[in-house]
Design a protein around this motif. Sequence first.
Motif, PDB file in Angstrom:
ATOM      1  N   LEU A   1      38.097   0.155 -10.655  1.00  0.00           N
ATOM      2  CA  LEU A   1      37.001  -0.024  -9.872  1.00  0.00           C
ATOM      3  C   LEU A   1      37.025   0.948  -8.432  1.00  0.00           C
ATOM      4  N   ASN A   2      35.661   0.892  -8.305  1.00  0.00           N
ATOM      5  CA  ASN A   2      35.400   1.709  -6.932  1.00  0.00           C
ATOM      6  C   ASN A   2      36.384   1.069  -5.823  1.00  0.00           C
ATOM      7  N   ARG A   3      36.433   2.072  -4.478  1.00  0.00           N
ATOM      8  CA  ARG A   3      37.349   1.875  -3.610  1.00  0.00           C
ATOM      9  C   ARG A   3      37.039   0.540  -2.797  1.00  0.00           C
ATOM     10  N   TYR A   4      35.681   0.069  -2.950  1.00  0.00           N
ATOM     11  CA  TYR A   4      35.131  -1.036  -2.156  1.00  0.00           C
ATOM     12  C   TYR A   4      35.466  -2.319  -2.869  1.00  0.00           C
ATOM     13  N   GLU A   5      35.999  -2.399  -4.224  1.00  0.00           N
ATOM     14  CA  GLU A   5      36.252  -3.513  -5.036  1.00  0.00           C
ATOM     15  C   GLU A   5      37.813  -3.752  -5.278  1.00  0.00           C
ATOM     16  N   THR A   6      38.520  -2.580  -5.200  1.00  0.00           N
ATOM     17  CA  THR A   6      40.028  -2.787  -5.256  1.00  0.00           C
ATOM     18  C   THR A   6      40.625  -1.592  -4.823  1.00  0.00           C
ATOM     19  N   SER A   7      41.949  -1.619  -4.330  1.00  0.00           N
ATOM     20  CA  SER A   7      42.828  -0.491  -3.765  1.00  0.00           C
ATOM     21  C   SER A   7      43.865  -0.106  -5.076  1.00  0.00           C
ATOM     22  N   VAL A   8      43.894  -1.108  -6.120  1.00  0.00           N
ATOM     23  CA  VAL A   8      45.021  -0.662  -6.914  1.00  0.00           C
ATOM     24  C   VAL A   8      44.678   0.563  -7.906  1.00  0.00           C
ATOM     25  N   VAL A   9      43.508   0.500  -8.540  1.00  0.00           N
ATOM     26  CA  VAL A   9      43.164   1.850  -9.293  1.00  0.00           C
ATOM     27  C   VAL A   9      41.736   2.108  -9.262  1.00  0.00           C
ATOM     28  N   ASN A  10      41.512   3.193  -8.632  1.00  0.00           N
ATOM     29  CA  ASN A  10      39.806   3.759  -8.602  1.00  0.00           C
ATOM     30  C   ASN A  10      39.622   4.937  -9.724  1.00  0.00           C
ATOM     31  N   THR A  11      40.637   5.395 -10.110  1.00  0.00           N
ATOM     32  CA  THR A  11      40.090   6.626 -11.124  1.00  0.00           C
ATOM     33  C   THR A  11      40.955   6.551 -12.571  1.00  0.00           C
ATOM     34  N   VAL A  12      40.402   7.401 -13.301  1.00  0.00           N
ATOM     35  CA  VAL A  12      41.057   7.572 -14.734  1.00  0.00           C
ATOM     36  C   VAL A  12      42.638   7.699 -14.450  1.00  0.00           C
ATOM     37  N   GLU A  13      43.009   8.727 -13.770  1.00  0.00           N
ATOM     38  CA  GLU A  13      44.161   9.423 -13.559  1.00  0.00           C
ATOM     39  C   GLU A  13      45.335   8.315 -12.950  1.00  0.00           C
ATOM     40  N   GLN A  14      44.755   7.372 -12.008  1.00  0.00           N
ATOM     41  CA  GLN A  14      45.708   6.335 -11.705  1.00  0.00           C
ATOM     42  C   GLN A  14      45.694   5.151 -12.716  1.00  0.00           C
ATOM     43  N   THR A  15      44.569   5.055 -13.558  1.00  0.00           N
ATOM     44  CA  THR A  15      44.856   4.063 -14.496  1.00  0.00           C
ATOM     45  C   THR A  15      45.850   4.575 -15.556  1.00  0.00           C
ATOM     46  N   LEU A  16      45.791   5.642 -15.868  1.00  0.00           N
ATOM     47  CA  LEU A  16      46.557   6.283 -16.867  1.00  0.00           C
ATOM     48  C   LEU A  16      48.130   5.963 -16.314  1.00  0.00           C
ATOM     49  N   ASP A  17      48.323   6.066 -14.902  1.00  0.00           N
ATOM     50  CA  ASP A  17      49.628   5.957 -14.445  1.00  0.00           C
ATOM     51  C   ASP A  17      50.053   4.549 -14.468  1.00  0.00           C
ATOM     52  N   LEU A  18      49.004   3.788 -14.066  1.00  0.00           N
ATOM     53  CA  LEU A  18      49.268   2.196 -14.029  1.00  0.00           C
ATOM     54  C   LEU A  18      49.783   1.611 -15.627  1.00  0.00           C
TER      55      LEU A  18
ATOM     56  N   THR B   1      41.576  -5.823  -1.539  1.00  0.00           N
ATOM     57  CA  THR B   1      41.991  -4.440  -1.270  1.00  0.00           C
ATOM     58  C   THR B   1      43.287  -4.632  -0.283  1.00  0.00           C
ATOM     59  N   TRP B   2      44.210  -3.752  -0.374  1.00  0.00           N
ATOM     60  CA  TRP B   2      45.348  -3.514   0.983  1.00  0.00           C
ATOM     61  C   TRP B   2      45.713  -2.064   0.695  1.00  0.00           C
ATOM     62  N   ARG B   3      46.052  -1.556   1.918  1.00  0.00           N
ATOM     63  CA  ARG B   3      46.773  -0.231   1.861  1.00  0.00           C
ATOM     64  C   ARG B   3      48.031  -0.212   1.372  1.00  0.00           C
ATOM     65  N   MET B   4      48.708   0.766   0.768  1.00  0.00           N
ATOM     66  CA  MET B   4      49.716   0.935   0.191  1.00  0.00           C
ATOM     67  C   MET B   4      50.568   2.327   0.535  1.00  0.00           C
ATOM     68  N   THR B   5      51.673   2.387   0.884  1.00  0.00           N
ATOM     69  CA  THR B   5      52.266   3.532   0.738  1.00  0.00           C
ATOM     70  C   THR B   5      52.631   4.149  -0.780  1.00  0.00           C
TER      71      THR B   5
ATOM     72  N   ALA C   1      55.182   4.491  -1.931  1.00  0.00           N
ATOM     73  CA  ALA C   1      56.610   3.818  -2.767  1.00  0.00           C
ATOM     74  C   ALA C   1      56.195   2.034  -3.076  1.00  0.00           C
ATOM     75  N   ALA C   2      55.086   1.693  -2.202  1.00  0.00           N
ATOM     76  CA  ALA C   2      54.493   0.587  -2.342  1.00  0.00           C
ATOM     77  C   ALA C   2      53.585   0.663  -3.776  1.00  0.00           C
ATOM     78  N   ARG C   3      52.864   1.487  -3.906  1.00  0.00           N
ATOM     79  CA  ARG C   3      51.987   1.772  -4.945  1.00  0.00           C
ATOM     80  C   ARG C   3      53.011   1.670  -6.344  1.00  0.00           C
ATOM     81  N   THR C   4      53.961   2.538  -6.537  1.00  0.00           N
ATOM     82  CA  THR C   4      54.903   2.417  -7.439  1.00  0.00           C
ATOM     83  C   THR C   4      55.313   1.142  -7.494  1.00  0.00           C
ATOM     84  N   ALA C   5      56.008   0.419  -6.401  1.00  0.00           N
ATOM     85  CA  ALA C   5      56.065  -0.860  -6.843  1.00  0.00           C
ATOM     86  C   ALA C   5      55.139  -1.842  -7.606  1.00  0.00           C
ATOM     87  N   CYS C   6      54.069  -1.588  -7.108  1.00  0.00           N
ATOM     88  CA  CYS C   6      52.932  -2.437  -7.357  1.00  0.00           C
ATOM     89  C   CYS C   6      52.587  -2.249  -8.936  1.00  0.00           C
ATOM     90  N   TYR C   7      52.769  -0.810  -9.290  1.00  0.00           N
ATOM     91  CA  TYR C   7      52.129  -0.631 -10.555  1.00  0.00           C
ATOM     92  C   TYR C   7      53.506  -1.061 -11.769  1.00  0.00           C
TER      93      TYR C   7
END
Length: 283
Positions: free
Chosen positions: A153-170, A115-119, A121-127
């Motif tokens: 995955l849940n917030r304790y296991e990743t900071s990349v995607v935790n929800t369906v909405e985020q995964t659809l974006d990813l 896990t790591w914190r993302m702004t 902009a950083a999340r957009t770049a990550c995706y």
Amino acid sequence: MRAIGVNPWVWASPVDDEALAGLIPRIAAFGFDAVELPLEQPGDWDPARIRDLLDSHGLAAAAVCAVTPPGRDLVNTAPATVESTVAYLKTCVDKAAAVGAPCVGGPVYAAVGRTWRMTAAARTACYTDFRRALAPVADHAGERGVSIGVEALNRYETSVVNTVEQTLDLVDGLPPNVGIMIDTYHMNIEEADPYAALVTAGPRVKHVQVSGTHRGAPGADHFDWPRFFAALAVTGYGGAVCIESFTAQNETIATAASIWRPLAPSQDLLAQEGLAYLRTVIR
């Protein structure tokens, strides 16, 4: 009737040829229709041998589960790590095609527990980095008739995607054989309304894992399973649903999945009671 499967992690890890030789006949005897096949290391099981074993017991391969321990990452990592992870995922695809599994599923973006914190902009770049890295895997899978299910995955296991909405974006912009692997355990933690989130996932659902909200058998928990399966029907998903839980007897997997106590009187009972309950709510 929808096929119901189970993950051998309920009983063992690693899931290798020896473990599967003992477990597949038992899984069939319990009355399951299908098996998920985790691939912790590329050589753990031989696909020709396992396909014959599944066929001889009337079981289908529901999915190959990609496993992401430390060092398997597609984002926020060194190019060499991306390269080795892509190679591993292509191996998962090849094994899936060889055993007749329609999907490779898992948190294929980063190691579990990283896990790591993302702004924003950083999340957009990550995706963007993820889509670029997964593209050759998606093409490889498409050529072999295999889909990729990306698991939030849940917030304790990743900071990349935790929800369906985020995964659809990813996965937005990736080929149509890339979609979402649903896992009810994580949805229960992260989704304000897991049933509405499932409907939102719609036709992007590629595979479904189920477990109780305590990681035990579905049905022995507070999840609204009839409502979940009504929502799943709306998505049009016609594949198997598979019970995923973990044995507390293997230190590595128990620690990774935070299994600190037995979740049933026995692992056999966990699987059998989960199956019996699912048969009452799946139509």
